[in-house]
Design a protein around this motif. Structure first.
Motif, PDB file in Angstrom:
ATOM      1  N   VAL A 138      52.113 -22.322  91.270  1.00 21.50           N
ATOM      2  CA  VAL A 138      52.479 -22.454  92.679  1.00 21.50           C
ATOM      3  C   VAL A 138      53.714 -23.353  92.742  1.00 21.50           C
ATOM      4  O   VAL A 138      53.700 -24.476  92.232  1.00 21.50           O
ATOM      5  CB  VAL A 138      51.343 -23.058  93.526  1.00 21.50           C
ATOM      6  CG1 VAL A 138      51.712 -22.972  95.007  1.00 21.50           C
ATOM      7  CG2 VAL A 138      50.025 -22.346  93.257  1.00 21.50           C
ATOM      8  N   SER A 139      54.765 -22.833  93.342  1.00 21.87           N
ATOM      9  CA  SER A 139      56.036 -23.544  93.311  1.00 21.87           C
ATOM     10  C   SER A 139      56.720 -23.518  94.673  1.00 21.87           C
ATOM     11  O   SER A 139      56.121 -23.106  95.675  1.00 21.87           O
ATOM     12  CB  SER A 139      56.931 -22.908  92.231  1.00 21.87           C
ATOM     13  OG  SER A 139      58.072 -23.703  91.978  1.00 21.87           O
ATOM     14  N   ILE A 151      53.193 -17.994  92.915  1.00 21.80           N
ATOM     15  CA  ILE A 151      53.210 -18.085  94.372  1.00 21.80           C
ATOM     16  C   ILE A 151      54.327 -19.043  94.772  1.00 21.80           C
ATOM     17  O   ILE A 151      54.389 -20.174  94.282  1.00 21.80           O
ATOM     18  CB  ILE A 151      51.858 -18.594  94.911  1.00 21.80           C
ATOM     19  CG1 ILE A 151      50.715 -17.685  94.441  1.00 21.80           C
ATOM     20  CG2 ILE A 151      51.883 -18.688  96.430  1.00 21.80           C
ATOM     21  CD1 ILE A 151      49.323 -18.233  94.750  1.00 21.80           C
ATOM     22  N   ALA A 152      55.200 -18.584  95.651  1.00 25.97           N
ATOM     23  CA  ALA A 152      56.328 -19.404  96.083  1.00 25.97           C
ATOM     24  C   ALA A 152      56.845 -18.869  97.423  1.00 25.97           C
ATOM     25  O   ALA A 152      56.587 -17.713  97.773  1.00 25.97           O
ATOM     26  CB  ALA A 152      57.441 -19.394  95.037  1.00 25.97           C
ATOM     27  N   ARG A 155      56.282 -22.043 103.034  1.00 15.26           N
ATOM     28  CA  ARG A 155      56.324 -23.328 102.329  1.00 15.26           C
ATOM     29  C   ARG A 155      55.092 -24.183 102.636  1.00 15.26           C
ATOM     30  O   ARG A 155      54.509 -24.785 101.725  1.00 15.26           O
ATOM     31  CB  ARG A 155      57.600 -24.080 102.723  1.00 15.26           C
ATOM     32  CG  ARG A 155      57.691 -25.529 102.218  1.00 15.26           C
ATOM     33  CD  ARG A 155      57.808 -25.609 100.711  1.00 15.26           C
ATOM     34  NE  ARG A 155      57.990 -26.969 100.269  1.00 15.26           N
ATOM     35  CZ  ARG A 155      59.175 -27.562 100.058  1.00 15.26           C
ATOM     36  NH1 ARG A 155      60.287 -26.891 100.248  1.00 15.26           N
ATOM     37  NH2 ARG A 155      59.256 -28.792  99.654  1.00 15.26           N
ATOM     38  N   GLN A 156      54.676 -24.223 103.892  1.00 17.54           N
ATOM     39  CA  GLN A 156      53.519 -25.039 104.247  1.00 17.54           C
ATOM     40  C   GLN A 156      52.275 -24.575 103.506  1.00 17.54           C
ATOM     41  O   GLN A 156      51.483 -25.391 103.018  1.00 17.54           O
ATOM     42  CB  GLN A 156      53.277 -24.994 105.754  1.00 17.54           C
ATOM     43  CG  GLN A 156      52.075 -25.818 106.203  1.00 17.54           C
ATOM     44  CD  GLN A 156      51.828 -25.730 107.696  1.00 17.54           C
ATOM     45  OE1 GLN A 156      52.666 -25.249 108.446  1.00 17.54           O
ATOM     46  NE2 GLN A 156      50.666 -26.190 108.139  1.00 17.54           N
ATOM     47  N   VAL A 157      52.090 -23.260 103.410  1.00 21.01           N
ATOM     48  CA  VAL A 157      50.930 -22.718 102.706  1.00 21.01           C
ATOM     49  C   VAL A 157      51.020 -23.035 101.214  1.00 21.01           C
ATOM     50  O   VAL A 157      50.023 -23.402 100.584  1.00 21.01           O
ATOM     51  CB  VAL A 157      50.820 -21.202 102.936  1.00 21.01           C
ATOM     52  CG1 VAL A 157      49.669 -20.617 102.124  1.00 21.01           C
ATOM     53  CG2 VAL A 157      50.631 -20.902 104.416  1.00 21.01           C
ATOM     54  N   ILE A 181      49.374 -26.108  96.448  1.00 17.45           N
ATOM     55  CA  ILE A 181      49.753 -27.083  95.425  1.00 17.45           C
ATOM     56  C   ILE A 181      48.758 -28.244  95.413  1.00 17.45           C
ATOM     57  O   ILE A 181      48.360 -28.730  94.348  1.00 17.45           O
ATOM     58  CB  ILE A 181      51.199 -27.578  95.659  1.00 17.45           C
ATOM     59  CG1 ILE A 181      52.194 -26.499  95.197  1.00 17.45           C
ATOM     60  CG2 ILE A 181      51.465 -28.895  94.922  1.00 17.45           C
ATOM     61  CD1 ILE A 181      53.636 -26.782  95.568  1.00 17.45           C
ATOM     62  N   GLU A 182      48.350 -28.690  96.589  1.00 13.55           N
ATOM     63  CA  GLU A 182      47.344 -29.755  96.668  1.00 13.55           C
ATOM     64  C   GLU A 182      46.027 -29.279  96.074  1.00 13.55           C
ATOM     65  O   GLU A 182      45.349 -30.029  95.367  1.00 13.55           O
ATOM     66  CB  GLU A 182      47.162 -30.207  98.115  1.00 13.55           C
ATOM     67  CG  GLU A 182      48.354 -30.961  98.679  1.00 13.55           C
ATOM     68  CD  GLU A 182      48.725 -32.173  97.837  1.00 13.55           C
ATOM     69  OE1 GLU A 182      47.823 -32.977  97.526  1.00 13.55           O
ATOM     70  OE2 GLU A 182      49.913 -32.300  97.475  1.00 13.55           O
TER      71      GLU A 182
END
Length: 206
Positions: A72-73, A99-100, A123-125, A130-131
């Motif tokens: 995830v980037s 995923i980016a 980006r928010q998703v 990422i978290e």
């Protein structure tokens, strides 16, 4: 090409923009035309020091992420020069999905041709995923290509778009050669017809 249907795996968080193909697989490793063996050089300038030792801070060198199958980037993953070796190296390492928010166009197209699924999400998703990914093996992410959803560890489903034809190819494990072989019978009939139609032609001499 391996089919891509459903994948549940550890995701490696890489919150970086503009990860170009030279970072994915540096030019000095492009001497081969084989798809295998490139995984050991994946992200070489990020994974290794000049003496070949591992950089402990890089995510894929950390316990729990060495066998990650999802990355995830951030924006513009796979930008830069057009090298098919980039998805080859990712695949050989074991990565099946990235995923980016956005991708380099050529990398995006090459990924589908090689069984690698690139997913565009806001980006928010991506930051939320990422978290999730930072929790390692205790928070696996699921990709369901048939239903076109990413499933977070908490069960939330996130829809993603994918071209229907490319989806068909991934679900059925069809690369360019596989697509052609689907029409093998028709091609054979066509070639047989050509041979028959040319059989009456007189032989040339000299």
């Amino acid at each position: 090409m391996d089919k891509f249907t459903t994948l549940t795996a550890v995701a490696a968080p890489m919150p970086m923009q503009n990860i170009d193909t030279d970072k994915v697989i540096p030019a000095r490793f492009l001497k081969t035309i084989k798809r295998s063996g490139l995984g050991k050089h994946l992200f070489d300038p990020l994974r290794f020091n000049a003496d070949g030792s591992e950089r402990a801070e890089f995510i894929l060198n950390q316990d729990g992420y060495r066998k990650a199958q999802i990355i995830v980037s951030h924006e513009n993953f796979g930008c830069g020069s057009s090298r098919e070796h980039a998805p080859w190296a990712l695949q050989d390492f074991g990565i099946r999905c990235i995923i980016a928010p956005s991708f380099g166009d050529i990398f995006y197209n090459n990924s589908f041709k090689n069984g690698l699924l690139p997913i565009r999400l806001p980006r928010q998703v991506c930051d939320e995923l990422i978290e999730d990914a930072k929790l390692g093996g205790n928070a696996r992410i699921t990709i369901d290509l048939e239903r076109q959803v990413v499933i977070r560890p908490n069960g939330e489903e996130i829809h993603f778009d994918v071209d229907p034809f490319r989806k068909h190819l991934l679900l059925n494990g069809l690369d360019d050669i596989g697509q052609t072989l689907q029409h093998e019978t028709s091609i054979g009939r066509h070639e047989a017809g050509l041979r028959q139609s040319q059989s009456w032609l007189p032989a040339t001499t000299g």
